[in-house]
Write a protein that holds these residues in place. Structure first.
Motif, short mmCIF file in Angstrom:
data_model
loop_
_atom_site.label_atom_id
_atom_site.label_comp_id
_atom_site.label_asym_id
_atom_site.label_seq_id
_atom_site.Cartn_x
_atom_site.Cartn_y
_atom_site.Cartn_z
N SER A 12 0.82 -1.20 0.00
CA SER A 12 0.00 0.00 0.00
C SER A 12 0.86 1.26 0.00
O SER A 12 1.69 1.45 0.89
N SER A 15 0.67 3.19 3.32
CA SER A 15 1.60 2.67 4.33
C SER A 15 2.97 3.29 4.16
O SER A 15 3.61 3.71 5.12
N LYS A 52 -9.02 0.88 8.49
CA LYS A 52 -8.01 0.80 7.42
C LYS A 52 -6.60 0.98 7.97
O LYS A 52 -6.40 1.50 9.08
N TYR A 108 -6.86 5.43 -9.55
CA TYR A 108 -7.46 4.15 -9.20
C TYR A 108 -8.43 3.72 -10.31
O TYR A 108 -8.48 2.54 -10.67
N TRP A 157 4.06 7.89 -4.46
CA TRP A 157 3.61 6.63 -5.08
C TRP A 157 3.81 6.68 -6.58
O TRP A 157 4.13 5.67 -7.21
#
Lengths: 222, 224
Positions: A12, A15, A52, A108, A157
Motif C-alpha cells: 500500500s 503505508s 483501514k 485508481y 507513489w
C-alpha cells in the motif's frame, strides 16, 4: 521516547508514506504487517471508524489517515522538517498534498476499469499530470523545494507504483518527454536514501496488482 | 499595519461558511466578494476566481495580501496559524490536534456526500444516503460526548468544519422526508448552542436559500 508502532500493509502506498516520514526523521518504530483480507482485532480497535491501514500508534494512542499521521509526525518530531516554516508556503504544501488525496481516485479508476470508463480515466489522469507539471512542481526540484516535503511524500507513489500499474493495465500513461519536470522529480525522489531503501519489491508488487486488477475487472462485469 | 484580506465565496456554501466563522472568531476584518449564482444554482465564475484558483476553480478562496489560499480546511488552518493571538481553533497538543484533523476530515469525506445522495435522489433511492448520514452523525455525537463543543469549552476546528453543514439539514430533511433531530438530538442541541456564539449566525448559509439551490439542481438534473 514512547513506543512507536505502525500498522501497514505491503504494497500500500499509503503505508509507505508513513514509513518514509519515519525514516526521513530517523524515528525508530515497530512495523506490524496487516493481512487486509483478515484484519486484526487490534487494527479494528485502533481504527474503528475506517478500519483501514495505516495506523500509527504512539505511546498506545492511535492516529489514522496517512496525511494526518504525517502532520502528527511533523509536529511531534520537528527534525528534518517536512513542512516550510512560513504560513503561506505551508498552505501551498498542504494544497498539493490534498490534491494527491483528491486525485487518487482518478488513478485508481485508470487501474481498475476498462472500456469507456478507462478512456475517461486516462484523460482525467493526464490533466492531473499536466497541472502537477506546470503548477505544482514548476521549477522546483521537489514539491518541498530543495528537500523532500509533505507533498513529495503524498505524490511519492507515482515515482514507483505508477510504472507497475501501467504494466499491469498494459497502457502507458506517463511519458517522460511529455512531463520532463515530473520525470526528473521521480528520478530525484527515488534517489533519496530514505526512499530508495524503503520501496516494496517489484515482482511481488506486480503479482499483487495483477491479481487485484483481475478481481476488479471481473466484479465490474458481473 | 492594515493587511488586505479578501474572501471569494458563495453565501450558501458550507465550505465558505467555515472560513467566515473562522475569520469572525478571530475578529479579522475582510472584504467579502460573493460569486454570482445563475438560476439560483450555477456558479458564474468570475475572472478573479479563475485567476486565484486555477486548479479547482472553486470557492472559497482567501486572498491575503494578494496571495490566494484554497480549500476550506487548509484556509481555516492558515487563519489559525497566522492570527494565533486569539481564539485558537486547533489544539496545541499533537495528539489532540491529530484527533481534531481526523474528525474534520471525516466530516469532509462523509457528510456532504451523504447529504447529496439524499437530495440528488428520490423515493427508495434515498434510503442508503439517509442511513449512512445518520450513522455518521451518530459517530460525531459520540466524539462530542458531554463537551459543549467539539473544541471543548470553545469552538474548535471540528465545530467550524461541521456547523455550516447544519444549515443544509433542512434541505436534506425536506427532500428525504425525515427528521435528523429525532435521530441525533445531541447534535442538533450542539448546533443550537453554537448559534448563540456571536461569530456564528451571520456566517452560516441561509437554509431557505440552500433549499432553493437544491430544488433547482433537482429540477435541472431531472430528479424532480
Amino acid at each position: 521516547m514512547e513506543e512507536v508502532k505502525l500498522f501497514g500493509a505491503t504494497p500500500s502506498p499509503f503505508s509507505y508514506r508513513v514509513i518514509w516520514a519515519l525514516k526521513l526523521k530517523g524515528i525508530p518504530y515497530e512495523y506490524v504487517e496487516e493481512d487486509l483480507s483478515n484484519k486484526s482485532a487490534l487494527l479494528l480497535q485502533y481504527n474503528p471508524v475506517h478500519k483501514k491501514i495505516p495506523v500509527l500508534v504512539h505511546g498506545g494512542k492511535p492516529i489514522a489517515e496517512s496525511i494526518i499521521i504525517l502532520e502528527y509526525i511533523e509536529q511531534t518530531w520537528p527534525q528534518n522538517p517536512l513542512l516550510p516554516k512560513e504560513a503561506y508556503e505551508r498552505a501551498q504544501a498542504r494544497f498539493w498534498t490534498k490534491f494527491a488525496e483528491d486525485k487518487s481516485l482518478t488513478f485508481y479508476a485508470f487501474f481498475r476499469s476498462d472500456g469507456e470508463e478507462h478512456e475517461k480515466a486516462i484523460k482525467d489522469a493526464l490533466e492531473v499530470l499536466r497541472i502537477l507539471e506546470e503548477q505544482g512542481l514548476g521549477e522546483k526540484k521537489f514539491f518541498g523545494g530543495d528537500t523532500v516535503g509533505l507533498a513529495d511524500i503524498a505524490w511519492g507513489w507515482m515515482a514507483y507504483w505508477l510504472g507497475v500499474m501501467e504494466e499491469v493495465v498494459g497502457k502507458k500513461l506517463f511519458e517522460a518527454h511529455a512531463f520532463p519536470r515530473l520525470h526528473e522529480w521521480m528520478e530525484n525522489f527515488k534517489k533519496v536514501p530514505a526512499i530508495k531503501e524503503n520501496l516494496p519489491e517489484r515482482n511481488g508488487m506486480l503479482a499483487h496488482f495483477k491479481r487485484q486488477r483481475e478481481i476488479l475487472i471481473a466484479s465490474s462485469i458481473s | 499595519m492594515a493587511e488586505a484580506v479578501v474572501l471569494l465565496d458563495l453565501s450558501i456554501s458550507p465550505f465558505g461558511s467555515r472560513v467566515r466563522i473562522a475569520l469572525a472568531e478571530k475578529g479579522i476584518e475582510y472584504e467579502y466578494k460573493e460569486e454570482e449564482l445563475k438560476d439560483k444554482s450555477i456558479l458564474n465564475k468570475s475572472s478573479l476566481l479563475l485567476q486565484m484558483n486555477p486548479v479547482h476553480k472553486k470557492i472559497p478562496v482567501l486572498i491575503h495580501n494578494g496571495k490566494p489560499i484554497c480549500e476550506s480546511l487548509i484556509i481555516v488552518q492558515y487563519i489559525d496559524e497566522v492570527w494565533n493571538d486569539k481564539s485558537p481553533l486547533l489544539p496545541s497538543d499533537p495528539y489532540e490536534r491529530a484527533q481534531a484533523m481526523f474528525w474534520a476530515d471525516f466530516v469532509d469525506k462523509k457528510i456532504f456526500d451523504c447529504g447529496k445522495k439524499i437530495w440528488m435522489n428520490k423515493g427508495e433511492e434515498q434510503e442508503p444516503g439517509k442511513k449512512e448520514l445518520i450513522e455518521c452523525l451518530k459517530l460525531l455525537e459520540g466524539e462530542l460526548g458531554e463537551k459543549p463543543y467539539f473544541g471543548g469549552d470553545n469552538l474548535g476546528f471540528v465545530d467550524v468544519a461541521l456547523l455550516p453543514l447544519h444549515s443544509w439539514f433542512y434541505a436534506y430533511e425536506t427532500c428525504g422526508n425525515f427528521s435528523i433531530e429525532a435521530e441525533c438530538p445531541k447534535l442538533v442541541a450542539w448546533a443550537k448552542r453554537c448559534m448563540e456564539k456571536e461569530s456564528v449566525p451571520n456566517s452560516l448559509p441561509n437554509q431557505n436559500l440552500v433549499y432553493d439551490y437544491v430544488l433547482q439542481v433537482r429540477k435541472r438534473t431531472g430528479v424532480e
